[in-house]
Design a protein around this motif. Structure first.
Motif, PDB file in Angstrom:
ATOM      1  N   ASP A 188     -35.861 162.184  30.237  1.00 64.00           N
ATOM      2  CA  ASP A 188     -34.846 161.559  31.321  1.00 64.00           C
ATOM      3  C   ASP A 188     -35.366 160.060  31.450  1.00 64.00           C
ATOM      4  OD1 ASP A 188     -33.623 163.856  31.866  1.00 64.00           O
ATOM      5  OD2 ASP A 188     -35.229 164.349  33.571  1.00 64.00           O
ATOM      6  N   LEU A 189     -36.572 159.709  30.969  1.00 67.45           N
ATOM      7  CA  LEU A 189     -36.976 158.143  30.880  1.00 67.45           C
ATOM      8  C   LEU A 189     -36.325 157.409  29.912  1.00 67.45           C
ATOM      9  CD1 LEU A 189     -40.800 158.780  31.694  1.00 67.45           C
ATOM     10  CD2 LEU A 189     -39.029 158.333  33.329  1.00 67.45           C
ATOM     11  N   PRO A 218     -39.430 153.376  25.667  1.00 74.55           N
ATOM     12  CA  PRO A 218     -38.928 153.014  26.879  1.00 74.55           C
ATOM     13  C   PRO A 218     -38.503 151.565  27.050  1.00 74.55           C
ATOM     14  CG  PRO A 218     -41.364 153.190  26.821  1.00 74.55           C
ATOM     15  CD  PRO A 218     -40.781 153.523  25.351  1.00 74.55           C
ATOM     16  N   VAL A 219     -37.529 151.669  28.114  1.00 72.34           N
ATOM     17  CA  VAL A 219     -36.805 150.384  28.470  1.00 72.34           C
ATOM     18  C   VAL A 219     -37.472 149.724  29.652  1.00 72.34           C
ATOM     19  CG1 VAL A 219     -34.683 149.232  29.044  1.00 72.34           C
ATOM     20  CG2 VAL A 219     -34.594 150.905  27.144  1.00 72.34           C
ATOM     21  N   PHE A 220     -38.124 148.430  29.601  1.00 72.74           N
ATOM     22  CA  PHE A 220     -38.683 147.903  30.780  1.00 72.74           C
ATOM     23  C   PHE A 220     -37.802 147.064  31.596  1.00 72.74           C
ATOM     24  CE2 PHE A 220     -42.804 148.272  27.988  1.00 72.74           C
ATOM     25  CZ  PHE A 220     -42.707 149.713  28.288  1.00 72.74           C
ATOM     26  N   THR A 221     -37.659 147.223  32.731  1.00 71.40           N
ATOM     27  CA  THR A 221     -36.942 146.052  33.480  1.00 71.40           C
ATOM     28  C   THR A 221     -37.827 144.983  34.056  1.00 71.40           C
ATOM     29  OG1 THR A 221     -36.925 147.565  35.326  1.00 71.40           O
ATOM     30  CG2 THR A 221     -35.308 147.537  34.239  1.00 71.40           C
ATOM     31  N   VAL A 222     -39.047 145.554  34.321  1.00 74.34           N
ATOM     32  CA  VAL A 222     -40.005 144.591  34.740  1.00 74.34           C
ATOM     33  C   VAL A 222     -41.374 144.964  34.229  1.00 74.34           C
ATOM     34  CG1 VAL A 222     -41.175 143.268  36.740  1.00 74.34           C
ATOM     35  CG2 VAL A 222     -38.931 144.251  37.026  1.00 74.34           C
ATOM     36  N   GLU A 223     -42.134 144.132  33.827  1.00 74.46           N
ATOM     37  CA  GLU A 223     -43.534 144.553  33.197  1.00 74.46           C
ATOM     38  C   GLU A 223     -44.432 143.503  33.491  1.00 74.46           C
ATOM     39  OE1 GLU A 223     -44.280 144.730  29.088  1.00 74.46           O
ATOM     40  OE2 GLU A 223     -42.311 143.804  28.438  1.00 74.46           O
ATOM     41  N   GLY A 224     -45.844 143.940  33.500  1.00 72.58           N
ATOM     42  CA  GLY A 224     -46.766 143.145  33.477  1.00 72.58           C
ATOM     43  C   GLY A 224     -47.700 143.001  34.747  1.00 72.58           C
ATOM     44  N   GLY A 225     -47.195 143.832  36.053  1.00 67.78           N
ATOM     45  CA  GLY A 225     -47.829 144.020  37.113  1.00 67.78           C
ATOM     46  C   GLY A 225     -48.957 144.621  37.112  1.00 67.78           C
TER      47      GLY A 225
END
Length: 295
Positions: A188-189, A218-225
Motif C-alpha cells: 500500500d506504500l 517509495p515516493v517521498f513528499t518530504v524527507e530529511g527530518g
C-alpha cells in the motif's frame, strides 16, 4: 613525605603531646616519634621544639601545619567523593539513544532512575545507531541503545537485547485512513506519499528495504527530518510515515495510528557498551533499570 607522617605531625601539633597524639591516631608512641623524626630528616628542619618536656612548633612546623591540614582535608574529601560515587549519591551517566527511543522509551525509564538516584547526572546524546556505535568506540558514551543488527565492521561491543518493537503507520487524523480494513500492507506504500527520515536513520533504512522487497521504490513528499519534524509534517497532511509503536502511542489525537498487516515490520533494540571497558557504577545501575523493561 608520607600521608601518615603528616597525620602524625598534625596530631602532635594539636595535642602538643607525643603520647596523647599517639593515642589519638592509634599507634604506639615510639612509632609516632620515629615517623616524626623521619619527616624532619626529609624536610631538613625540626618541626617541634622539645624544651623541658614542652612541645612547641618551630617556624618550620608553623609553616607546614596549614599545608598538612589542607592535604589531609583534601584526602578526606576524596574519600567521601569516592564513597558517594560507590553508593550512587553522585555520578554521571552518558547514554546514547536513537531519537525515537528518546521520545518513546526513555522518559518513563529516566524518571524512574532519577527518582531512585537524584544525584546522578544524566547526559543524553541522540543519534542514529551508526553514530552511537562510533561514540561508544571512542569512549564518548558509557551505554547506548542501538538497533540490531549492528552495522558491519562495528567495534567490539557487548550488546543485550532489550525489546522488540512493532512499527506502525501514522497519518493525519483529518485525512483518509491509509490501507484497507484497518491495516496497511507494505504494498500500500507504493503510491502513498511518505514523509521520510534523514539518511542514517534506522527507520529510513528499514522502511526502504521493506518497500524494495515488494518490488518498488517509495515516493517521498518530504524527507530529511528528525522524529519531531516527521510527526509535524504528518500532522500537516504532507504524507504518512512509518514509526515505532511507542512513539505513535505518544503522538496525540491529531494523528491516526494504523498497524501494518502481517508479517509487519519489527525492530530489535539492544543496550550496548564497549567490551573492553566495564561501565561505571552509575551506568551499571541504569543498565539494570533499562534491562528490567524486558524483551
Amino acid at each position: 613525605m608520607q600521608f601518615q607522617q603528616l597525620l602524625y605531625f598534625v596530631a602532635v601539633a594539636e595535642t602538643r603531646h607525643f603520647t596523647r597524639a599517639a593515642e589519638q591516631v592509634h599507634v604506639s608512641q615510639p612509632s609516632l616519634s620515629q615517623q616524626i623524626r623521619a619527616l624532619e630528616k626529609e624536610l631538613g628542619a625540626e618541626l617541634f621544639s622539645r624544651a623541658r618536656g614542652n612541645i612547641a612548633l618551630t617556624d618550620a612546623g608553623e609553616a607546614l601545619l596549614p599545608l598538612a591540614r589542607r592535604i589531609l582535608a583534601d584526602a578526606d574529601t576524596a574519600r567521601i567523593e569516592v564513597q558517594e560515587l560507590a553508593q550512587l549519591r553522585r555520578g554521571r551517566v552518558r547514554l546514547g539513544a536513537t531519537p525515537s527511543l528518546c521520545t518513546g522509551l526513555l522518559p518513563d525509564v529516566l524518571r524512574a532512575f532519577h527518582g531512585r538516584h537524584p544525584g546522578i547526572q544524566l547526559l543524553i546524546e541522540e543519534g542514529g545507531s551508526h553514530d552511537l556505535v562510533r561514540a561508544l568506540a571512542r569512549g564518548a558514551l558509557d551505554l547506548a541503545l542501538v538497533v540490531l543488527p549492528l552495522p558491519p565492521g562495528s567495534p567490539a561491543l557487548t550488546s543485550v537485547e532489550l525489546l522488540h518493537e512493532d512499527l506502525v503507520v501514522v497519518s493525519a487524523a483529518a485525512e483518509p485512513a491509509p490501507g484497507t480494513g484497518g491495516r496497511v500492507h507494505i504494498r500500500d506504500l507504493r503510491d502513498a506519499p511518505l514523509v521520510m527520515f534523514r539518511h542514517g536513520y534506522d527507520l529510513r533504512e528499514l522502511t526502504v528495504a521493506a518497500c524494495r522487497a515488494e518490488g518498488f521504490e517509495p515516493v517521498f513528499t518530504v524527507e530529511g527530518g528528525e522524529m519531531d519534524a516527521v510527526l509535524g509534517f504528518v500532522r500537516a497532511g504532507l504524507g504518512i510515515a512509518v514509526v515505532p509503536s511507542m512513539v505513535a502511542a505518544r503522538a496525540g489525537r491529531d494523528l491516526r495510528v494504523t498497524p501494518l498487516a502481517r508479517p509487519g515490520l519489527r525492530r530489535t533494540i539492544a543496550l550496548a557498551h564497549r567490551s573492553d571497558v566495564d561501565p561505571p557504577r552509575a551506568a551499571r545501575e541504569l543498565q539494570r533499570v533499562l534491562l528490567s523493561v524486558g524483551v
